[in-house]
Design a protein around this motif. Structure first.
Motif, mmCIF file in Angstrom:
data_model
loop_
_atom_site.group_PDB
_atom_site.id
_atom_site.type_symbol
_atom_site.label_atom_id
_atom_site.label_comp_id
_atom_site.label_asym_id
_atom_site.label_seq_id
_atom_site.Cartn_x
_atom_site.Cartn_y
_atom_site.Cartn_z
ATOM 1 N N SER A 95 18.870 6.268 -2.154
ATOM 2 C CA SER A 95 17.913 6.481 -3.372
ATOM 3 C C SER A 95 16.520 6.933 -3.242
ATOM 4 O O SER A 95 16.414 7.196 -1.914
ATOM 5 N N GLU A 96 16.562 7.322 -4.161
ATOM 6 C CA GLU A 96 14.653 8.544 -4.254
ATOM 7 C C GLU A 96 13.600 6.847 -3.605
ATOM 8 O O GLU A 96 12.400 7.827 -3.668
ATOM 9 N N SER A 97 14.268 6.386 -3.791
ATOM 10 C CA SER A 97 13.014 5.230 -3.808
ATOM 11 C C SER A 97 13.559 4.232 -2.772
ATOM 12 O O SER A 97 12.270 3.184 -1.861
ATOM 13 N N GLU A 98 14.066 4.385 -1.748
ATOM 14 C CA GLU A 98 14.371 3.677 -0.645
ATOM 15 C C GLU A 98 13.438 4.392 0.579
ATOM 16 O O GLU A 98 13.142 5.003 0.664
ATOM 17 N N ILE A 99 12.875 3.122 0.712
ATOM 18 C CA ILE A 99 12.072 3.010 2.390
ATOM 19 C C ILE A 99 12.554 3.264 3.546
ATOM 20 O O ILE A 99 13.613 2.411 3.416
ATOM 21 N N GLN A 153 0.810 -1.357 0.257
ATOM 22 C CA GLN A 153 -0.255 -0.207 0.026
ATOM 23 C C GLN A 153 0.502 1.567 -0.266
ATOM 24 O O GLN A 153 0.102 2.315 -0.154
ATOM 25 N N LEU A 154 2.292 1.289 -0.038
ATOM 26 C CA LEU A 154 3.122 2.271 0.195
ATOM 27 C C LEU A 154 3.814 2.817 -0.888
ATOM 28 O O LEU A 154 3.637 1.968 -1.898
ATOM 29 N N LYS A 155 4.215 3.814 -0.951
ATOM 30 C CA LYS A 155 5.053 4.604 -2.193
ATOM 31 C C LYS A 155 6.474 4.290 -2.317
ATOM 32 O O LYS A 155 6.516 4.439 -0.906
ATOM 33 N N HIS A 156 7.533 4.008 -3.476
ATOM 34 C CA HIS A 156 7.891 3.822 -2.903
ATOM 35 C C HIS A 156 9.062 5.543 -2.761
ATOM 36 O O HIS A 156 8.394 6.376 -3.078
#
Length: 332
Positions: free
Chosen positions: A300-304, A224-227
């Motif tokens: 990174s921009e995609s890291e949680i 359910q989360l955004k990258h």
């Protein structure tokens, strides 16, 4: 007794009583975030002595009593916090968290101030999430989601708005009245769009998520989360509490307020480690190590990224000392 009244403990000292409204007037959220940075930098430098807190469960687990203490030799101050937490207080319109913070002069051992513990706790907890968001969330973050619309949740929103240019805030709470009350309050205070919702699809747009609940099971899923989302997880402070899905923790870069305390106290870490999803080596490190450059931040921009906090006494010490010093500076 008035908030700024003094009374004598003995012939050599006076204790300054500082209540909730005066605390809020003495320390802004921006000030509070800077105080948290000072606290954690000094922790990393070895200036702060802080034993693990004592937690006592009353029969039936309706009342939790927490005792915390800290001493910092760089500022010659000590603090003791006595806190009571009772979730059923909501039914009576009473805050779930009540208590006091006692500030002492470490050279003489004398008590110099007693402060409202609920306000100190709320302010420093929000400020810590603000600090973590400042260093870990994407700089282009525009949307926030908050789970838990109580006193702690209010300070979370204030703190995130202080460090990121948030345009939209989604409010989640199992109690629609709590969500509605916060919605009305914040629409009048901030020029930001607020929406109370129970639609988890909204999470796909959230750049920052703050969880401030007493949940004992995960409140959302990784799918359910955004990258690139950043999560401040502050609600789980006991082994049976668990706000964050173990699959999220496995995939995330995890930062802690204090490693030892989090591993002993938080179900957000205890449960996935027991399940064998990861071990302690998976944890990126403590937030104090990030502040001092000992460990990297977001890669990174995609890291949680997840900041896991159980709340530690150094926060109370620095917040209380900041309030006290400001009260002296303005003669409050």
């Amino acid at each position: 007794m008035e908030q700024n009244e003094y009374f004598s403990l003995n012939s050599h000292s006076e204790i300054k009583i500082i209540g909730s409204s005066l605390i809020r007037s003495l320390v802004s959220m921006d000030d509070a975030i800077l105080l948290m940075e000072s606290a954690f930098r000094n922790m990393h430098n070895g200036n702060c002595f802080m034993p693990l807190r004592t937690v006592v469960e009353a029969p039936g687990k309706e009342l939790t009593v927490l005792f915390k203490s800290a001493f910092d030799q760089s500022i010659n101050r000590s603090a003791i916090k006595l806190l009571f937490q009772n979730e059923k207080n909501k039914l009576f319109g009473v805050p779930t968290i009540t208590g006091i913070v006692i500030l002492l002069d470490s050279i003489t051992g004398q008590i110099i101030s007693i402060m409202d513990g609920e306000t100190i706790t709320s302010l420093r907890t929000g400020a810590l999430s603000g600090m973590a968001t400042k260093y870990l969330a994407r700089t282009d973050s525009k949307t926030m989601a908050l789970f838990g619309c109580g006193v702690q949740g209010r300070s979370q929103v204030e703190a995130i708005l202080a460090v990121r240019k948030i345009e939209k805030v989604y409010l989640y709470d199992i109690d629609p009245n709590a969500g509605g009350k916060m919605l009305t309050e914040f629409r009048d205070r901030f020029s930001v769009s607020f929406e109370y919702t129970q639609d988890m699809d909204c999470l796909k747009s959230a750049d920052v998520i703050c969880t401030a609940t007493g949940s004992r099971r995960p409140i959302f899923k990784k799918s359910q989360l955004k990258h690139g989302v950043h999560i401040n997880a502050i609600g789980s402070y006991k082994p049976d509490m668990n706000e964050i899905d173990p699959d999220i923790m496995k995939a995330a870069s995890i930062y802690l307020d204090q490693r030892e305390a989090c591993l002993i106290e938080s179900g957000d870490l205890i449960k996935p480690i027991k399940l064998g999803l990861f071990n302690e080596d998976h944890l990126r490190g403590e937030i104090s190590e990030l502040l001092t450059g000992a460990i990297p931040g977001r890669t990174s921009e995609s890291e949680i990224t997840v900041f896991k906090s159980v709340g530690i006494a150094a926060q109370d010490l620095y917040m209380a000392n900041g309030v006290y010093q400001n009260s002296l500076n303005i003669g409050a």
